[in-house]
Design a protein around this motif. Structure first.
Motif, PDB file in Angstrom:
ATOM      1  N   SER A 124       0.918  -1.160   0.116  1.00 23.25           N
ATOM      2  CA  SER A 124      -0.019  -0.117  -0.100  1.00 23.25           C
ATOM      3  C   SER A 124       0.837   1.314  -0.005  1.00 23.25           C
ATOM      4  N   VAL A 125       2.068   1.260   0.768  1.00 21.59           N
ATOM      5  CA  VAL A 125       2.955   2.266   0.536  1.00 21.59           C
ATOM      6  C   VAL A 125       3.461   2.721  -0.790  1.00 21.59           C
ATOM      7  N   ALA A 126       3.711   1.538  -1.617  1.00 18.44           N
ATOM      8  CA  ALA A 126       4.129   1.883  -3.042  1.00 18.44           C
ATOM      9  C   ALA A 126       3.024   2.245  -3.722  1.00 18.44           C
ATOM     10  N   VAL A 127       1.906   1.668  -3.543  1.00 19.44           N
ATOM     11  CA  VAL A 127       0.800   2.313  -4.324  1.00 19.44           C
ATOM     12  C   VAL A 127       0.475   3.795  -4.040  1.00 19.44           C
ATOM     13  N   HIS A 128       0.645   4.172  -2.767  1.00 13.21           N
ATOM     14  CA  HIS A 128       0.382   5.490  -2.404  1.00 13.21           C
ATOM     15  C   HIS A 128       1.388   6.492  -3.029  1.00 13.21           C
ATOM     16  N   LEU A 129       2.377   5.873  -3.605  1.00 13.87           N
ATOM     17  CA  LEU A 129       3.573   6.714  -4.044  1.00 13.87           C
ATOM     18  C   LEU A 129       3.534   6.572  -5.451  1.00 13.87           C
ATOM     19  N   SER A 130       2.631   5.798  -6.185  1.00 10.58           N
ATOM     20  CA  SER A 130       2.476   5.642  -7.525  1.00 10.58           C
ATOM     21  C   SER A 130       2.296   6.754  -8.518  1.00 10.58           C
ATOM     22  N   LEU A 131       2.153   7.650  -8.077  1.00 10.53           N
ATOM     23  CA  LEU A 131       2.521   9.021  -8.997  1.00 10.53           C
ATOM     24  C   LEU A 131       3.714   9.488  -9.235  1.00 10.53           C
ATOM     25  N   ASN A 132       4.655   8.845  -8.665  1.00  8.73           N
ATOM     26  CA  ASN A 132       6.195   8.881  -9.134  1.00  8.73           C
ATOM     27  C   ASN A 132       6.496   7.582  -9.781  1.00  8.73           C
ATOM     28  N   PRO A 133       7.734   7.549 -10.335  1.00  9.57           N
ATOM     29  CA  PRO A 133       8.613   6.439 -10.734  1.00  9.57           C
ATOM     30  C   PRO A 133       8.754   5.828  -9.315  1.00  9.57           C
ATOM     31  N   VAL A 134       8.380   4.288  -9.174  1.00 14.47           N
ATOM     32  CA  VAL A 134       8.466   3.671  -7.863  1.00 14.47           C
ATOM     33  C   VAL A 134       8.918   2.308  -8.149  1.00 14.47           C
ATOM     34  N   LEU A 135       9.820   1.783  -7.260  1.00 17.93           N
ATOM     35  CA  LEU A 135      10.195   0.259  -7.189  1.00 17.93           C
ATOM     36  C   LEU A 135      10.057  -0.275  -5.819  1.00 17.93           C
ATOM     37  N   LEU A 136       9.397  -1.364  -5.894  1.00 13.79           N
ATOM     38  CA  LEU A 136       9.342  -2.223  -4.532  1.00 13.79           C
ATOM     39  C   LEU A 136      10.593  -3.414  -4.412  1.00 13.79           C
TER      40      LEU A 136
END
Length: 173
Positions: A124-136
């Motif tokens: 959920s933290v990664a989804v919350h940041l998904s307006l950015n390029p994101v990597l889990l």
């Protein structure tokens, strides 16, 4: 164009919801890197290996799990080694204190049929940041598959005991 007015109003509502629920974009070419507990346990120096453009996020759930793992409750050598790795990971977070962001979970952003679980809190933290390029970054195959379902890129850290990042993380970083 009065027929478009309801659509425009609905789009404004969606935009407002996104602004309310998702983290604001990072600046420039920065990328959010969300790190799971097992990645820090197996590779405690992971934070130091990130590129300058990467902004590391440690979910509160991960911080709590590391805190719980740092205490040895048995004489078992594996438990003692795991506790030492947890302490080393916490020390790595402390060393990078200004650069690491601790983020609360946002379970309501994940699929409704994925109930509350530690993995879903991290996701959920990664989804919350998904307006950015994101990597889990996670060792757990199931969590990487869930990330894929949420359109979040995910990579696995190297095997425990190795001193270099694995090819998957190296390419992703």
């Amino acid at each position: 164009m009065p027929a478009l007015a309801p659509l425009v109003a609905r789009l404004r509502g969606v935009r407002q919801w996104l602004n309310d629920q998702l983290a604001p974009p990072l600046s420039g070419d920065q990328r959010a890197v969300v790190i799971d507990t097992n990645s820090l346990i197996d590779f405690p120096d992971l934070l130091a290996m990130l590129k300058a453009r990467d902004v590391p996020y440690v979910p509160k759930r991960v911080h709590e799990e590391l805190d719980g793992l740092k205490h040895v409750r048995s004489g078992d050598e594996e438990a003692q080694a795991r506790a030492a790795r947890a302490r080393h990971a916490i020390a790595g977070i402390d060393r990078a204190a200004d650069g690491v962001r601790i983020e609360a979970s946002k379970l309501h952003l994940c699929a409704a049929d994925w109930g509350p679980s530690p993995d879903n809190e991290v996701l959920s933290v990664a989804v919350h940041l998904s307006l950015n390029p994101v990597l889990l970054i996670t060792s757990e195959r199931n969590l990487r598959q869930k990330a894929k379902a949420e359109c979040i890129p995910a990579a696995s850290p190297p095997a425990r005991g190795r001193h270099e990042l694995g090819a998957g993380v190296q390419q992703a970083l």
